[in-house]
Write an enzyme that holds these catalytic residues in place. Structure first.
Site, PDB file in Angstrom:
ATOM      1  N   GLU A 180     -27.956  23.025  -9.318  1.00 23.22           N
ATOM      2  CA  GLU A 180     -27.821  21.578  -9.676  1.00 23.22           C
ATOM      3  C   GLU A 180     -26.923  21.138 -10.633  1.00 23.22           C
ATOM      4  O   GLU A 180     -26.164  20.160 -10.952  1.00 23.22           O
ATOM      5  CB  GLU A 180     -29.197  21.176 -10.282  1.00 23.22           C
ATOM      6  N   ASP A 208     -34.820  21.644 -10.790  1.00 30.22           N
ATOM      7  CA  ASP A 208     -36.051  20.743 -10.780  1.00 30.22           C
ATOM      8  C   ASP A 208     -37.195  21.420  -9.997  1.00 30.22           C
ATOM      9  O   ASP A 208     -37.059  22.668  -9.847  1.00 30.22           O
ATOM     10  CB  ASP A 208     -35.799  19.384 -10.571  1.00 30.22           C
ATOM     11  N   GLY A 267     -34.530  21.594  -3.515  1.00 27.55           N
ATOM     12  CA  GLY A 267     -35.780  21.349  -2.896  1.00 27.55           C
ATOM     13  C   GLY A 267     -36.378  22.145  -1.866  1.00 27.55           C
ATOM     14  O   GLY A 267     -37.697  22.421  -1.676  1.00 27.55           O
ATOM     15  N   GLY A 309     -32.893  18.087  -1.603  1.00 28.99           N
ATOM     16  CA  GLY A 309     -33.112  16.927  -1.130  1.00 28.99           C
ATOM     17  C   GLY A 309     -31.843  16.250  -0.701  1.00 28.99           C
ATOM     18  O   GLY A 309     -30.782  16.628  -0.806  1.00 28.99           O
TER      19      GLY A 309
END
Length: 350
Positions: free
Chosen positions: A137, A145, A114, A66
């Site tokens: 992350e 995620d 992502g 992202g």
């Protein structure tokens, strides 16, 4: 449209989705998420499309994740864009996982965050000699995620725990070992791969896709994770980060020492929350359950000082010297972790 952030095209029986932000390593925006989801819906309805291929423009990466600068700005402004982005991104991850037609991801170059969500949930995951895959992350005060807490616990032994906590990048052989990829193909032959897939018959099956891909497959190299499986499984099997750090300290060899050094640079809060989510993912019954849990944690990240500090240090000031708060895992209280476990409202998938 060649100037679009996502290029959608048809080639024979293949529906092709090209991420088109090469200068930004094809990092994802909300508009890109929506364009991909719409394209997948259209290809699913098109009887002449037998297969979908996802790829990234440029030679440096499939997708770096992202657009964290945009997420940081949204969180600062409190405009709700970050929460909307995560909600729609996670729905897209689930859409890929349950997609009714063969979905092929060309994970050439950087495939992180992502980008893993856009690829590792698919049925056919191709890596190359240029693949660098990571869930980085914890290094930016965030947590794994995009369904990583479903994928990583399925890796052999504690390899997924190692990936989720350290955030270190791995190559093709390690990605296959960890169950995040299926076959290695030379980057120079990816154009041929797309050509071959585009000639599949209408109604082509995953078996047809596998057969086509095997014609291009190369022997995988040595997996560093496989070579260090005993250390990884001994040291990362515990239920607390403190125990993991202590176990790594008892191990001999550079791999354990490096792993411990890296963990000590990560956000202590992120480490504890990531381990909790990974262990919860191991006990979960579905990807949807994990994505819902991740979304709840992500929405609470908008109030987490480490999230802002990690992105500042990584992409804004670029000093690579975040000041975490709390500064040690011992100082992170159970109540701190618990506040991230509030369910998202409304639920992600009804």
């Amino acid at each position: 449209m060649q100037d679009s952030e996502v290029i959608i095209e048809r080639r024979g029986a293949a529906g092709i989705i090209r991420l088109n932000r090469p200068r930004a390593l094809n990092s994802l925006t909300l508009a890109m998420i929506r364009a991909i989801a719409e394209a997948l819906d259209g290809f699913a309805r098109d009887a002449d499309v037998a297969i979908v291929v996802a790829t990234g423009e440029g030679e440096r990466g499939f997708c770096a994740g992202g657009d964290i600068r945009a997420l940081h700005e949204s969180a600062r402004a409190g405009d709700g864009l970050a929460g909307t982005f995560w909600r729609e991104e996670f729905r897209l991850n689930h859409q890929i996982a349950v997609y009714p037609k063969p979905y092929v991801a060309l994970m050439d170059g950087i495939t992180m965050g992502g980008g893993v969500g856009l690829s590792a949930h698919g049925r056919h995951r191709i890596v190359t000699e240029r693949t660098r895959l990571a869930m980085p992350e914890t290094g930016i005060g965030y947590v794994p995620d995009v369904g990583a807490t479903w994928l990583l616990p399925k890796a052999p032994g504690e390899a997924g725990t190692w990936l989720g906590l350290t955030g270190l990048d791995i190559g093709a052989a390690d990605a296959i070992h960890a169950g995040l990829a299926d076959v290695q193909i030379a980057s120079s032959r990816l154009g041929e791969v797309i050509d071959a897939l585009s000639t599949l018959p209408r109604g082509g099956s995953s078996i047809d896709v596998d057969t086509a891909l095997q014609a291009f497959a190369e022997p995988r190299g040595e997996s560093r994770l496989r070579q260090n499986v005993a250390v990884i499984d001994r040291a990362l099997c515990f239920e607390s980060v403190e125990e993991i750090l202590a176990a790594l300290g008892r191990e001999e060899g550079e791999f354990a020492a490096e792993t411990r050094r890296v963990l000590l640079t990560r956000s202590p809060t992120s480490l504890k929350l990531a381990l909790h989510l990974l262990r919860a993912g191991r006990r979960s019954a579905s990807l949807a359950e994990c994505l819902g849990r991740e979304l709840g944690a992500c929405l609470q990240m908008l109030h987490n000082p480490d999230f802002f500090e990690g992105i500042r240090a990584a992409v804004i000031d670029k000093d690579r010297n975040p000041k975490w708060s709390p500064a040690s895992v011992e100082a992170v209280k159970a109540q701190t972790v618990e506040k991230f476990l509030k369910p998202a409202e409304p639920p992600l998938l009804l």
